[in-house]
Write an enzyme that holds these catalytic residues in place. Structure first.
Site, PDB file in Angstrom:
ATOM      1  CG  HIS A   1      -0.301   0.113   2.593  1.00  0.00           C
ATOM      2  ND1 HIS A   1      -0.187   1.483   3.193  1.00  0.00           N
ATOM      3  CD2 HIS A   1      -0.031  -0.829   3.539  1.00  0.00           C
ATOM      4  CE1 HIS A   1       0.353   1.274   4.283  1.00  0.00           C
ATOM      5  NE2 HIS A   1       0.653  -0.043   4.622  1.00  0.00           N
TER       6      HIS A   1
ATOM      7  CG  ASP B   1      -2.922   3.961   2.341  1.00  0.00           C
ATOM      8  OD1 ASP B   1      -2.455   3.137   2.032  1.00  0.00           O
ATOM      9  OD2 ASP B   1      -3.970   4.108   3.260  1.00  0.00           O
TER      10      ASP B   1
ATOM     11  CD  GLU C   1      -2.662  -0.936   5.958  1.00  0.00           C
ATOM     12  OE1 GLU C   1      -2.805  -1.848   7.003  1.00  0.00           O
ATOM     13  OE2 GLU C   1      -2.150   0.031   5.804  1.00  0.00           O
ATOM     14  CD  GLU C   2      -1.215   3.101   7.255  1.00  0.00           C
ATOM     15  OE1 GLU C   2      -1.974   2.890   8.240  1.00  0.00           O
ATOM     16  OE2 GLU C   2      -0.030   2.830   6.865  1.00  0.00           O
TER      17      GLU C   2
END
Length: 156
Positions: free
Chosen positions: A83, A85, A149-150
């Site tokens: 990811h 982010d 994802e975050e």
């Protein structure tokens, strides 16, 4: 491999630092253009590393980067996930430097995303590049990098 890394070290730093400098903060809607810019940069890195194709695919939220390399349709396929982010950098007063300007201290890179997860996905891209350039890649590879994802991957 050590020789390849040494020969390309400066380029690797430049490429990694270029994606670390992008404030791809998925939790803040005002960073949507940064999310798109980071996704495009990763697709470009995949293509430069030897992917047959790499693209940026829109979702209900932030884009997904997908790339692939087929060495033999009968070979096994490896999926590499990551990811791009990052978490917000606030509170900024707790940082000793600009959170989106990479610095090297005692052999470690300090920057938002260097450890979670841009650094790791970059390492996978560079390992892939090495295998492609040395003819050592024996499996098909697919890459999927998401930008949420975050925040719980709501669009994935």
């Amino acid at each position: 491999m050590k020789e390849y890394i040494e020969q390309n070290k400066e380029r690797f730093y430049e490429e990694l630092f270029s994606i670390l400098r992008i404030p791809s903060i998925s939790a803040k809607p005002e960073h949507k253009p940064d999310m798109q810019r980071c996704a495009r940069a990763l697709a470009d890195l995949l293509l430069a590393a030897g992917a047959d194709e790499a693209g940026v695919y829109e979702s209900a939220g932030n884009p997904v980067v997908f790339g692939r390399k087929t060495v033999d349709p009968a070979a096994r396929t490896i999926l590499v996930y990551g990811h791009y982010d990052v978490q917000p950098a606030e509170p900024l007063e707790k940082w000793n430097s600009d959170p989106f300007e990479p610095e090297i201290h005692d052999g470690a890179i300090w920057c938002r995303g260097a450890n979670d997860d841009k650094g790791q996905l970059f390492m996978h891209i560079k390992a892939f590049e090495f295998l492609v350039n040395t003819g050592a890649l024996k499996h098909n590879v697919k890459f999927m990098f998401e930008g949420e994802e975050e925040i719980g991957s709501p669009s994935l």
